[in-house]
Write an enzyme that holds these catalytic residues in place. Structure first.
Site: not given
Lengths: 385, 523
Positions: A67, A70, A163, A202, A240, A243, A268, A274, A283, A295, A302, A305
């Site tokens: 797509c 990336c 992908c 992703c 988690h 977080c 939370c 999530c 992340c 996110c 979450c 992905c």
């Protein structure tokens, strides 16, 4: 020049409008990214000073069933900035989305690089096997043929984004276009022995790519990988666990509907689905878009992905309990699968909201969670939706 | 007859092949072939309707916001949800940030190299470059440092993304100094596009692919801190558009006025409308809904989605599924071989009232201009004056050309940047007034609906049917399905194909003019 002097480096940097202060800041960021102590920052700086004036490493960035997200994500990198990566750190001789040449000229640039060898192959997008590979056609050939050629003489292959890693959303059931991942065709296309680094999510987080490239090129070693070829540094602990909302989970403080005061308080998101507990990416620490957010910080659960086959294994995204597709049997509730595969213990886990744990035993689901006793207690209190 | 093939067409999103027939230096026929089929519409079947939002946006990594919004709107339409006013404003702002990101990236990173010869910038006189920047009213930069950086890069011998570039092509017309200014802004734009993307990240978690515009409204709750971070970045992006992108466009356009004479296309334009109005009436959207048909001149009519049909006579899909309306559409692949006489593309051929329609900023700007949008009228009239001769502005029909299509996108960037300030004020006032509603849960479990919206590159539709709480049918028609469409049942060319016909080609081995036309659609 075998080894550049300090002055050469700073001249070069000055010509790019990079001050010494910026350079040292970049080194500090990289040191942290590489998981090294701050004490190593001078050594990283030295490694860069030595490596920068050397001939730039050639790269072929091969876009398959993509797509372009990336590539877009790569453009959102912070330090070093995009021009530095493209013009100074690497020589990206083929990159469909960005390269100046088109048509035969672009293909020639790619072929010249392949012929010369000694390059890194970055692969973005799903490997397309449908219609004998014709679900992706570039320059009169299938994507599979391009991958075979580009992989054949590469020093290493980096699959960026979910992908390229395992087919991503394209291989979501019923996988109508025949999508799969780079690792899944390595044997078939004859590059099984090559170093392959998988960097999912992703889209991919560009900070991870640069850290891996610096690791490989400048420090002369490949990052340590887990059993599916992901750098352990970025995919070793769960969302988690890192977080910032974890405290609210411990306190049993949950968002139960979007756009509520609970969201404003940063409670939370476990109850709205999530997938942080079963998703292993950095992340919350690396963050996105020059560290602006990620996110969960934006108020969304979450969706996992970075997991294998994420669109099947992590859906429904806004619910804890999911249906499991079993081909002709249709959709089955996880409770029944749990009975089938794990008996009473698995049912217990499902009842406590860990439907994913049982689901992980179907197909190539995400790795089993190593649930802590304390969390299990909290699950009872928090409950599943 | 001799055919020239451009495959792959680079500096676009995705994989595209263009084939042209050239006779006496003019394109006489053209074929556009989409090279990729991923099966999104089938993957979405049998899933929860709210999950489509997360997956469908991954159709496009450059315009995921628009796909996310169209998908979420199709779910809301199917399930009978009306989103709260706050969510409407927030979505407009995220959508606008994506448009600014996309237009800046398109002009400088993707298409500028068709007009700007990077190698010529090495010959620029630095003093004259500053004089030219001042005269053109465009932003200065450290031109000397940039020229030196470029020289060192070229001396290094490895040309990276400039490998095998068509340097010195005879169709390049800019003086070295203007080339250097453009190179400086090419580099600066890479930072600016990221600033626009940061706005999306603050509101949606990350970009590309965002998390918050779920069916029912938004998961994002604004705070003072987040609003101030958005405003700061918006000011930076808006300043770049005002001080560099617009003056650069006019300065470069002055050297390429011949591009007013070709690249016209089908002359039919479609806009579903974008940026929701408080009334939720698509005809009152900031960029309104409307269609223009060449046979009726420059007049706007209201497009009806019932009159859409997608043809697959020249596409690799089941030939029994021809001419369907997307609400009843089907997508089953049936690859045979590449043949411009039979099937030659993975792209279907959508038609409205039987006509191929151009989608994109030119469509939106024309519809808005003819519908009386004041901001659009002012800026378009200004540009027409600049494109004409003193005292005699170019007519609005001049926009229907290669240069018009390029200009329309950049002018739209300015219109949206200005309007973003209005939306931010609107949001702040709503919050001050005590409105704290951001999300409306679903009521119905079943239904059918459509999300008709606009991506930066044009008209976008998602159609969803929900049965028993699961998606039972899903179809999308993207802007590139419209613009890169192959021929239809009647043999009518798609908009890009038609725009290529009649274009001059100076060098059939290196058909730069064709590349410019393809890029003008931002596929």
């Amino acid at each position: 020049m075998a080894q550049g002097s300090r002055e050469d480096v700073y001249d070069l940097l000055a010509a790019r409008g990079v001050s010494r202060r910026d350079f040292l800041r970049f080194c500090g960021t990289l040191t942290a990214m590489l998981g090294l102590s701050e004490a190593y920052a001078p050594q990283v700086a030295h490694a860069l000073e030595v490596a920068l004036p050397q001939p730039r490493k050639p790269v072929i960035w091969l876009g398959l069933g993509l797509c372009t997200g990336c590539t877009e994500s790569m453009a959102q990198i912070g330090y070093p900035d995009v021009p530095t990566v493209v013009l100074d750190l690497l020589s990206i001789n083929y990159w469909e989305t960005v390269t100046m040449a088109s048509g035969e000229s672009a293909e020639k640039a790619k072929q010249d690089t392949i012929d010369a060898g000694g390059y890194i192959a970055v692969v973005e997008g799903t490997v397309m096997e449908g219609a004998d590979g014709n679900t992706l056609r570039i320059a009169g050939k299938t994507g599979l043929e391009h991958l075979r050629e580009v992989a054949s003489k590469a020093d290493a292959i980096v699959a960026v984004g979910s992908c390229a890693v395992d087919g991503g959303w394209v291989r979501g059931r019923p996988n109508p276009a025949g999508g799969t991942g780079v690792k899944d065709v390595a044997g078939k296309l004859g590059f099984a022995g090559k170093p392959l680094i998988n960097i999912p999510t992703c889209p991919v987080n560009p900070e991870w790519i640069v850290a891996v490239v610096v690791d490989a090129l400048l420090l002369g070693k490949l990052p340590e990988l887990d059993e599916i070829g992901r750098p352990k540094l970025f995919f070793g602990s769960s969302i988690h666990d890192n977080c910032p909302r974890r405290g609210h989970f411990e306190n049993g403080e949950f968002v139960t509907e979007f756009g509520t005061p609970e969201e404003a308080k940063g409670y939370c998101l476990y109850k709205v689905g999530c997938k942080g507990p079963q998703t292993y990416t950095s992340c919350p620490i690396t963050r996105w878009n020059r560290k602006q957010s990620w996110c969960v910080e934006s108020g969304s659960p979450c969706i996992g992905c970075g997991n294998l086959n994420w669109t099947d294994n992590d859906a429904p995204f806004l619910n804890r309990v999911r249906d499991i597709p079993l081909g002709s049997l249709g959709n089955v509730k996880p409770e029944s699968v749990a009975y089938a595969v794990g008996g009473v213990a698995a049912v217990g886990l499902v009842a406590h909201g860990f439907g994913m744990k049982a689901a992980g035993r179907v197909g190539d689901g995400p790795p089993m969670e190593d649930m802590k006793a304390y969390d299990r207690k909290r699950m009872k209190k928090g409950g599943g939706k | 007859m001799a055919r020239t093939v451009i495959d792959p067409v680079t500096r676009i999103e995705g994989h595209l092949r263009v084939e042209i027939e050239v006779e006496n230096g003019v394109v006489t026929d053209a074929w556009a072939s989409g090279g990729l089929y991923r099966g999104m519409e089938t993957v979405l079947l049998d899933r929860a309707p709210e999950d489509a939002y997360y997956i469908a946006q991954r159709i496009c990594g450059v315009c995921p916001i628009s796909h996310g919004h169209a998908s979420t709107m199709s779910a809301e339409s199917a399930l009978g949800i009306k989103i709260p006013n706050n969510a409407r404003i927030i979505r407009n702002i995220i959508e606008g940030a994506e448009a600014l990101h996309s237009h800046v990236l398109w002009f400088y990173t993707l298409t500028a190299l068709d007009y700007v010869d990077v190698s010529s910038a090495l010959k620029a006189d630095i003093g004259k470059t500053y004089e030219l920047a001042k005269a053109a009213g465009t932003r200065p930069a450290d031109f000397k440092a940039i020229q030196e950086r470029l020289a060192k890069f070229v001396e290094g011998g490895k040309l990276s993304i400039f490998s095998q570039a068509w340097f010195g092509h005879p169709t390049y017309k800019l003086p070295p100094e203007l080339n250097l200014i453009a190179v400086a802004h090419y580099l600066e734009a890479l930072t600016i596009q990221g600033d626009a993307a940061e706005i999306i990240a603050i509101m949606g978690g990350k970009f590309p692919h965002f998390m918050t515009s779920i069916p029912g409204g938004t998961a994002w709750v604004p705070t003072e801190d987040k609003i101030s971070r958005i405003v700061y970045r918006l000011a930076k992006v808006k300043a770049f558009i005002d001080e560099a992108m617009i003056p650069d466009t006019l300065a470069i356009a002055a050297f390429y006025k011949d591009a007013l004479g070709y690249g016209k296309g089908v002359g039919n334009f479609l806009s579903w409308g974008v940026y929701e109005d408080a009334s939720f009436d698509p005809k009152k959207r900031f960029m309104p809904r409307g269609a223009i048909f060449a046979k009726n001149g420059l007049t706007v009519s209201d497009p009806k989605q019932e009159n859409l049909a997608e043809y697959v006579d020249h596409s690799w899909y089941d030939q029994a599924e021809d001419g369907l309306n997307p609400a009843q559409g089907k997508t089953h692949m049936a690859f045979s071989e590449y043949s411009t006489d039979k099937q030659y593309s993975w792209v279907k051929a959508p038609r409205l009232d039987g006509e191929p329609m151009e989608a994109g900023p030119l469509s939106r700007m024309l519809v808005a201009y003819l519908s009386g949008n004041e901001a659009v009228k002012t800026i378009v009239d200004g540009a027409l004056a600049a494109l004409g001769t003193p005292g005699k502005p170019a007519p609005a029909t001049a926009l229907v050309s290669l240069l018009g299509r390029v200009a329309a996108r950049n002018l739209e960037a300015k219109v949206i940047a200005d309007q973003m300030v209005v939306w931010m004020t609107e949001l702040i006032e709503a919050l001050k007034g005590g409105d704290s509603k951001f999300f409306e849960p679903a009521r119905a479990a079943d239904g059918s609906g459509a999300g008709l919206w606009e991506a930066p590159r044009g008209a976008l539709g998602h159609w969803m049917t929900v049965k028993g709480g699961k998606i039972s049918a899903y179809q999308a028609i993207t802007p590139s399905t419209w613009d890169m469409s192959p021929r239809d049942k009647a043999g009518k060319r798609g908009p890009l194909e038609e725009a290529l016909v009649g274009a001059p080609i100076m060098d059939a081995e290196k058909p730069m003019e064709a590349l410019r036309i393809v890029h003008s659609f931002d596929p």
